[in-house]
Scaffold this motif. Sequence first.
Motif, mmCIF file in Angstrom:
data_model
loop_
_atom_site.group_PDB
_atom_site.id
_atom_site.type_symbol
_atom_site.label_atom_id
_atom_site.label_comp_id
_atom_site.label_asym_id
_atom_site.label_seq_id
_atom_site.Cartn_x
_atom_site.Cartn_y
_atom_site.Cartn_z
ATOM 1 N N LEU A 3 0.875 -1.170 0.000
ATOM 2 C CA LEU A 3 0.000 0.000 0.000
ATOM 3 C C LEU A 3 0.909 1.216 0.000
ATOM 4 C CD1 LEU A 3 -2.837 1.240 0.184
ATOM 5 C CD2 LEU A 3 -2.586 1.157 2.677
ATOM 6 N N GLU A 4 0.782 2.041 -1.023
ATOM 7 C CA GLU A 4 1.710 3.151 -1.201
ATOM 8 C C GLU A 4 1.078 4.514 -0.921
ATOM 9 O OE1 GLU A 4 5.533 4.561 -3.178
ATOM 10 O OE2 GLU A 4 4.893 2.520 -2.851
ATOM 11 N N VAL A 5 -0.202 4.687 -1.293
ATOM 12 C CA VAL A 5 -0.844 5.994 -1.195
ATOM 13 C C VAL A 5 -2.294 5.828 -0.752
ATOM 14 C CG1 VAL A 5 -1.612 8.015 -2.506
ATOM 15 C CG2 VAL A 5 0.600 7.006 -3.003
ATOM 16 N N VAL A 6 -2.730 6.716 0.134
ATOM 17 C CA VAL A 6 -4.126 6.820 0.533
ATOM 18 C C VAL A 6 -4.595 8.208 0.127
ATOM 19 C CG1 VAL A 6 -5.717 6.873 2.485
ATOM 20 C CG2 VAL A 6 -3.860 5.203 2.441
ATOM 21 N N VAL A 7 -5.738 8.284 -0.544
ATOM 22 C CA VAL A 7 -6.285 9.564 -0.994
ATOM 23 C C VAL A 7 -7.189 10.122 0.094
ATOM 24 C CG1 VAL A 7 -7.677 10.730 -2.737
ATOM 25 C CG2 VAL A 7 -6.164 8.843 -3.408
ATOM 26 N N THR A 55 -6.888 19.182 -5.580
ATOM 27 C CA THR A 55 -8.035 19.641 -6.368
ATOM 28 C C THR A 55 -8.175 18.700 -7.550
ATOM 29 O OG1 THR A 55 -7.487 21.913 -5.751
ATOM 30 C CG2 THR A 55 -8.991 21.621 -7.619
ATOM 31 N N GLY A 56 -9.373 18.165 -7.745
ATOM 32 C CA GLY A 56 -9.607 17.262 -8.861
ATOM 33 C C GLY A 56 -9.017 15.882 -8.663
ATOM 34 N N VAL A 57 -8.693 15.520 -7.418
ATOM 35 C CA VAL A 57 -8.059 14.239 -7.119
ATOM 36 C C VAL A 57 -9.085 13.172 -6.763
ATOM 37 C CG1 VAL A 57 -6.470 13.072 -5.519
ATOM 38 C CG2 VAL A 57 -5.912 15.337 -6.405
ATOM 39 N N THR A 58 -10.156 13.551 -6.083
ATOM 40 C CA THR A 58 -11.190 12.599 -5.675
ATOM 41 C C THR A 58 -12.542 13.297 -5.659
ATOM 42 O OG1 THR A 58 -11.928 11.065 -3.950
ATOM 43 C CG2 THR A 58 -10.804 13.055 -3.205
ATOM 44 N N SER A 59 -13.576 12.507 -5.868
ATOM 45 C CA SER A 59 -14.940 13.043 -5.778
ATOM 46 C C SER A 59 -15.564 12.746 -4.417
ATOM 47 C CB SER A 59 -15.816 12.463 -6.895
ATOM 48 O OG SER A 59 -15.864 11.049 -6.781
ATOM 49 N N ALA A 60 -14.808 12.112 -3.518
ATOM 50 C CA ALA A 60 -15.307 11.803 -2.179
ATOM 51 C C ALA A 60 -15.560 13.083 -1.398
ATOM 52 C CB ALA A 60 -14.312 10.915 -1.438
ATOM 53 N N THR A 61 -16.494 13.027 -0.493
ATOM 54 C CA THR A 61 -16.850 14.158 0.352
ATOM 55 C C THR A 61 -15.709 14.474 1.320
ATOM 56 O OG1 THR A 61 -19.163 13.523 0.250
ATOM 57 C CG2 THR A 61 -18.539 15.011 2.030
ATOM 58 N N PRO A 62 -15.289 15.744 1.411
ATOM 59 C CA PRO A 62 -14.235 16.102 2.364
ATOM 60 C C PRO A 62 -14.571 15.593 3.766
ATOM 61 C CG PRO A 62 -14.645 17.944 0.919
ATOM 62 C CD PRO A 62 -15.716 16.917 0.623
ATOM 63 N N GLY A 63 -13.587 14.974 4.392
ATOM 64 C CA GLY A 63 -13.761 14.457 5.739
ATOM 65 C C GLY A 63 -14.311 13.045 5.809
ATOM 66 N N SER A 64 -14.556 12.416 4.678
ATOM 67 C CA SER A 64 -15.187 11.090 4.690
ATOM 68 C C SER A 64 -14.207 9.931 4.873
ATOM 69 C CB SER A 64 -16.009 10.879 3.416
ATOM 70 O OG SER A 64 -15.192 10.929 2.268
ATOM 71 N N ALA A 65 -12.909 10.181 4.850
ATOM 72 C CA ALA A 65 -11.943 9.107 5.098
ATOM 73 C C ALA A 65 -11.870 8.874 6.607
ATOM 74 C CB ALA A 65 -10.569 9.471 4.544
ATOM 75 N N GLN A 66 -12.162 7.668 7.020
ATOM 76 C CA GLN A 66 -12.185 7.325 8.442
ATOM 77 C C GLN A 66 -11.399 6.039 8.666
ATOM 78 O OE1 GLN A 66 -13.699 9.393 10.803
ATOM 79 N NE2 GLN A 66 -13.865 10.710 8.993
ATOM 80 N N GLY A 67 -10.922 5.849 9.889
ATOM 81 C CA GLY A 67 -10.240 4.614 10.234
ATOM 82 C C GLY A 67 -8.855 4.500 9.637
ATOM 83 N N LEU A 68 -8.153 5.612 9.571
ATOM 84 C CA LEU A 68 -6.769 5.623 9.087
ATOM 85 C C LEU A 68 -5.859 5.422 10.298
ATOM 86 C CD1 LEU A 68 -7.314 8.764 6.884
ATOM 87 C CD2 LEU A 68 -7.105 6.415 6.048
ATOM 88 N N TYR A 69 -4.864 4.545 10.179
ATOM 89 C CA TYR A 69 -4.050 4.180 11.333
ATOM 90 C C TYR A 69 -2.598 4.566 11.168
ATOM 91 C CZ TYR A 69 -7.792 1.801 13.592
ATOM 92 O OH TYR A 69 -8.959 1.553 14.241
ATOM 93 N N LEU A 70 -2.054 5.145 12.216
ATOM 94 C CA LEU A 70 -0.630 5.421 12.348
ATOM 95 C C LEU A 70 -0.137 4.513 13.476
ATOM 96 C CD1 LEU A 70 -0.786 9.317 12.220
ATOM 97 C CD2 LEU A 70 0.029 7.788 10.402
ATOM 98 N N ILE A 71 0.815 3.658 13.182
ATOM 99 C CA ILE A 71 1.313 2.702 14.150
ATOM 100 C C ILE A 71 2.507 3.309 14.882
ATOM 101 C CG2 ILE A 71 2.244 0.371 14.473
ATOM 102 C CD1 ILE A 71 -0.786 0.670 13.460
ATOM 103 N N VAL A 72 2.477 3.204 16.202
ATOM 104 C CA VAL A 72 3.524 3.792 17.041
ATOM 105 C C VAL A 72 3.990 2.758 18.071
ATOM 106 C CG1 VAL A 72 2.616 6.130 16.729
ATOM 107 C CG2 VAL A 72 1.870 4.783 18.699
#
Length: 145
Positions: A3-7, A55-72
């Motif tokens: 997995l390289e990129v998350v939009v 700009t012009g990268v995704t049609s998803a609603t701003p703020g709709s990405a949920q459950g993104l994890y940073l491992i520490v």
Amino acid sequence: MKLEVVVLPVADVDRAKDFYKALGWREDADVATGEDFRVVQLTPPGSGCSVIFGTGVTSATPGSAQGLYLIVTDIEAARAELVDRGAEMSEVFHDSGGVFHHAGTRERVSGPDPDRASYGSFASFSDPDGNGWFLQEITTRLPGR
């Protein structure tokens, strides 16, 4: 495969860029080919996966990405660093069942996992658009990881 990129869907590209850079994320790219297309890529410290937004990268609603994890490896130190850098963090918590946390805030118990078991302690924050992130403490990975 990696997995390289998350939009991330954002409403204000410069505000999002400033937020993530303030968290200490490395700016990899900021490329525009006109007013209707701009891509910004940033990478969290130590991560092999980046985020892009623009700009012009995704049609998803701003703020709709949920459950993104940073491992520490140290949830309390990582949380403190992000707070110092301007993130509005939840307190550190664990799930009442001792397993991966439930959706929302149901079954959250204040404080890290009492045994400090790997995979058991969390903290959360959102970016200015409401995209939701979690810190998860992992000190010993499961076999094969």
